[in-house]
Design a protein around this motif. Structure first.
Motif, PDB file in Angstrom:
ATOM      1  N   ARG A 261      30.229  20.721 -57.742  1.00  0.00           N
ATOM      2  CA  ARG A 261      31.341  21.516 -58.294  1.00  0.00           C
ATOM      3  C   ARG A 261      30.978  22.067 -59.665  1.00  0.00           C
ATOM      4  N   GLY A 262      30.312  21.263 -60.487  1.00  0.00           N
ATOM      5  CA  GLY A 262      29.903  21.735 -61.807  1.00  0.00           C
ATOM      6  C   GLY A 262      28.916  22.886 -61.729  1.00  0.00           C
TER       7      GLY A 262
ATOM      8  N   ARG B 254      23.156  20.321 -50.688  1.00  0.00           N
ATOM      9  CA  ARG B 254      23.361  19.496 -51.882  1.00  0.00           C
ATOM     10  C   ARG B 254      22.104  18.817 -52.402  1.00  0.00           C
TER      11      ARG B 254
ATOM     12  N   HIS C 254      30.803  26.009 -60.320  1.00  0.00           N
ATOM     13  CA  HIS C 254      31.735  26.567 -61.316  1.00  0.00           C
ATOM     14  C   HIS C 254      30.981  27.356 -62.376  1.00  0.00           C
TER      15      HIS C 254
ATOM     16  N   SER D 240      26.033  14.726 -55.773  1.00  0.00           N
ATOM     17  CA  SER D 240      27.396  14.380 -55.392  1.00  0.00           C
ATOM     18  C   SER D 240      28.264  15.626 -55.369  1.00  0.00           C
ATOM     19  N   ALA D 241      29.459  15.489 -54.773  1.00  0.00           N
ATOM     20  CA  ALA D 241      30.388  16.613 -54.729  1.00  0.00           C
ATOM     21  C   ALA D 241      30.774  17.049 -56.141  1.00  0.00           C
ATOM     22  N   GLN D 242      30.924  16.088 -57.034  1.00  0.00           N
ATOM     23  CA  GLN D 242      31.305  16.422 -58.410  1.00  0.00           C
ATOM     24  C   GLN D 242      30.202  17.218 -59.107  1.00  0.00           C
ATOM     25  N   GLU D 243      28.947  16.808 -58.906  1.00  0.00           N
ATOM     26  CA  GLU D 243      27.826  17.543 -59.508  1.00  0.00           C
ATOM     27  C   GLU D 243      27.742  18.954 -58.935  1.00  0.00           C
TER      28      GLU D 243
END
Length: 766
Positions: A286-287, A277, A290, A281-284
């Motif tokens: 994921r983007g 990573r 994806h 963050s996990a959200q970043e």
């Protein structure tokens, strides 16, 4: 199936800047991690030189069990432990250190031994419980006295982390390691292994649920075709320019995901677990994932290139020809400080040229050492090497290593040259009636290979007992810049330097340097095969220089794929400088009885081989190849021997130490010396053997006129042909040699030519 990457991420937040949740560890989980096959594979690859993998190993903090907000820093230490991890960089001494500590000494120190293990690079970690009131500095000093080895002074603060190692690296574990340990600040107890969960500044502030690791690791496979994803990702970074910096991490992580999805079934959740990573963050993440996965599924050409080499039993990524077998073999793993780091990033086929290239500079640093050879004579460490190879054969890989070794001399010489230049300017700018400034007699140790004999003599006179060193990138330049007379004089200097002999010149002039000195001059030269043939012509190979040179041959690169080179880390380069400082710290007679005995047996073995084959070339070269191998073994021994730490600082360079009372030569040292002697012998025979054999033939034929009535010449008929001569030589002489014999007889007026195929003996010789 369990995922190695998930365990790596969740167990202890590996890698600088790799954000991941932290998971406290139980004793069973700590032991299970050390039994993981992927951890053993990673450590094995790191030992082979894959440095980028090291920063992806799990880590734990043995000095502290909890940090505020999981932020691993001294200021945020909540539950420091009264424990100290002692880190010994010396390789291969773990069993020796353990025996000393188990022999009652640890009780004398009033410490409790908790753990002894080999580090990733085969150094030693010793974890101890300290008695109340003992400081880390006091413990380190006591441990040095008890073991004879010096621990790393920097490994003492509470935030220091230690890389996890496989189970077979663990040599001793006390049950007290897993018991509650009193906190100096609170006096309470705490599970030391929870410190493994506080290992990186990027840890999330909220730990995940405390479910067992086994349940958390069942979502995805641990790798692709048995290869841990962490190994695949490390190789991806190596092939694409290294790990991303902060400004390019999003772009590079997108690139990684786009390639990695081909072996993760295009599964975004899978990639989220696998991907590093770098602080995102996990959200970043994921983007990024994806975006990389939204295109139709396709393969990855880069993964097709990365995976096959990793499928080999040893995971070798150097892409060496399968038939190549390095003379080093298993010795590479046992190389001491400095030598091992010199081979980092170097393809296996180039290991020997690099080692041979750095040996003379390493020996030059150990110029205060003398050693008794197996014939009873006292030697200094004189070494010269030539690295030969055709054009574009990557000889620069040797230069890169030598440049790192040469740094300390270059820095010191720069100051000395500045003083000398200032003196020259003052001398040139003085007034006619003004007295010339006094010559500073500066010590300059690195001289160009094209240095004049007069300047070289001046450097020798100012050497203060030190060895000069030269590095030449082009052997042909040396040949061309040495004119008539000067070249032969340089040959004399080189030969004498091997045995610390006397050389000098005497001129009745103030403009030329005069004097007599002992020659201490090591050098490394690179050159093509053609340049070496021109420098070592058939009429000068027998003068003794060829047998004094350590020759190494670059691998044949004809029609080969471009080799892959890695980079040395700053830590690797620092360890080479430590090796340099160590070599400079020794002085006096080094006693190497085991090495003497081994070399004596080797040279005798080669004598018997040469006698059986009536091989005069091998018999000639075996003697000095043994000396060269012996001196290389001494360098190895010095590098694996711990000097007096008080002598390691340059400011205390005068305080030297001799290892003659220290540890004896290890088995790896003996094997290395014998390997170098054998390699030297084979390379000398390959490079110079044919020319030397031709000289032997010429020398024998020169003596024909002084032979008995049964000499070759006397056995010939008054009129003879070359076939008659060939029959008498019985195939022991080449066609070129036969024609040289005829030519010499003709030149000396022993014979005259009567027709195209016949010669006649002249009456004067009958």
């Amino acid at each position: 199936m369990e995922s190695a990457v998930i365990m790596t991420m969740k167990f202890t937040c590996i890698g600088k800047g790799h954000g991941a949740p932290c998971l406290p560890a139980t004793k069973q989980e700590w032991e299970a991690l050390r039994r993981e096959s992927w951890l053993a594979q990673m450590c094995a690859r790191i030992e082979k030189g894959d440095e980028q993998l090291k920063h992806r190993l799990p880590v734990w903090t043995p000095h502290c069990a909890e940090f505020k907000d999981n932020h691993r820093a001294i200021a945020d230490a909540v539950k420091p432990l009264n424990r100290l991890m002692l880190d010994f960089d010396e390789k291969g001494h773990t069993e020796e250190i353990l025996e000393k500590l188990k022999d009652g000494k640890i009780e004398e120190l009033k410490m409790t031994l908790l753990l002894v293990e080999e580090s990733v690079r085969r150094g030693t970690h010793v974890l101890v419980e300290l008695p109340e009131g003992m400081t880390a500095e006091e413990a380190q000093a006591l441990m040095k006295d008890a073991t004879g080895f010096t621990p790393d002074a920097a490994v003492k603060d509470v935030s220091r982390c230690i890389y996890m190692v496989p189970e077979d690296h663990t040599k001793y574990v006390s049950e007290k390691l897993f018991e509650a340990s009193p906190s100096p600040s609170e006096g309470g107890g705490v599970d030391v292994l929870k410190s493994a969960s506080r290992s990186a500044s990027s840890c999330s502030p909220t730990p995940p649920p405390s479910e067992g690791l086994g349940e958390a690791l069942k979502a995805f496979p641990q790798g692709f075709k048995g290869i841990p994803y962490v190994s695949i990702i490390s190789e991806f970074w190596r092939r694409t320019g290294g790990e991303p910096t902060e400004g390019e991490r999003n772009k590079r992580l997108h690139q990684l995901a786009a390639n990695l999805r081909a072996i993760c079934d295009n599964d975004e959740e899978w990639l989220l677990e696998v991907m590093p990573r770098f602080g995102l963050s996990a959200q970043e993440m994921r983007g990024i994932i994806h975006s990389a996965c939204k295109e139709p599924t396709k393969g990855s050409r880069l993964m097709d290139q990365i995976v096959p080499p990793l499928l080999s039993p040893e995971g070798d990524i150097d892409e060496e020809p399968q038939e190549y077998s390095s003379p080093l073999g298993d010795l590479k793993r046992g190389l001491p400080i400095g030598l091992k780091e010199s081979l980092v990033g170097v393809p296996a086929s180039m290991h020997m040229p690099v080692l041979c290239g750095i040996m003379p500079i390493a020996a030059a640093y150990a110029d205060q050492v003398t050693v008794e050879y197996c014939d009873g004579n006292i030697h200094r460490l004189g070494l010269m090497s030539i690295i030969r190879g055709e054009q574009a054969s990557n000889k620069s890989v040797v230069k890169n290593a030598v440049d790192i070794w040469k740094r300390q001399l270059d820095e010191e010489d720069a100051l000395a040259r500045k003083r000398e230049e200032e003196w020259k300017e003052r001398k040139k700018g003085r007034k006619a009636n003004e007295k010339a400034p006094e010559d500073p007699h500066v010590l300059i140790r690195v001289v160009p290979v094209t240095v004049s004999c007069s300047t070289l003599l001046k450097r020798f006179k100012n050497a203060q007992g030190h060895t000069m060193y030269s590095f030449g990138e082009e052997l042909d330049t040396l040949r061309k810049t040495n004119g008539a007379g000067s070249w032969s004089s340089k040959y004399d200097i080189y030969r004498l330097s091997f045995d610390y002999g006397e050389w000098g010149q005497d001129y009745n002039s103030d403009q030329a340097e005069s004097g007599v000195v002992n020659v201490a001059y090591n050098w490394t030269m690179l050159g093509t095969n053609g340049a070496m043939r021109k420098c070592f012509k058939s009429d000068n190979i027998e003068n003794g220089l060829s047998s004094r040179v350590l020759v190494a041959e670059m691998p044949d690169s004809s029609f080969q794929k471009m080799p892959k080179f890695g980079k040395r880390s700053a830590e690797d380069e620092a360890r080479i400088q430590q090796a340099v400082t160590r070599l400079r710290s020794f002085s006096g007679l080094v006693d190497t009885p085991r090495l003497r005995k081994a070399i004596e047996a080797w040279v005798e073995e080669k004598r018997v081989e040469a006698a059986k084959d009536i091989d005069h070339v091998k018999d000639t070269y075996r003697k000095r190849a043994a000396v060269i191998g012996f001196r290389c073994g001494v360098i190895f021994h010095l590098l694996e021997t711990s000097p007096n730490p008080s002598c390691l600082g340059r400011e205390k360079a005068a305080a030297k130490t001799s290892p003659k009372q220290g540890r004896k030569e290890g088995s790896a040292c003996i094997k290395f010396a014998l390997m170098m002697a054998e390699y030297c012998l084979q390379q000398q025979i390959k490079a110079f053997g044919e020319a030397l054999e031709s000289q032997f033939v010429d020398a024998r034929n020169e003596c024909i006129r002084y032979g008995s009535n049964h000499s070759i010449f006397d056995q010939l008929s008054p009129v003879f042909t070359i076939d008659d001569l060939r029959a008498l030589k019985r195939g022991f002489c080449s066609e070129t040699g036969l024609r040289k014999i005829i030519s010499r007889w003709y030149r000396d007026k022993w014979i005259e030519k009567t027709d195209k195929t016949h010669w006649k003996k002249l009456n004067a010789t009958l």
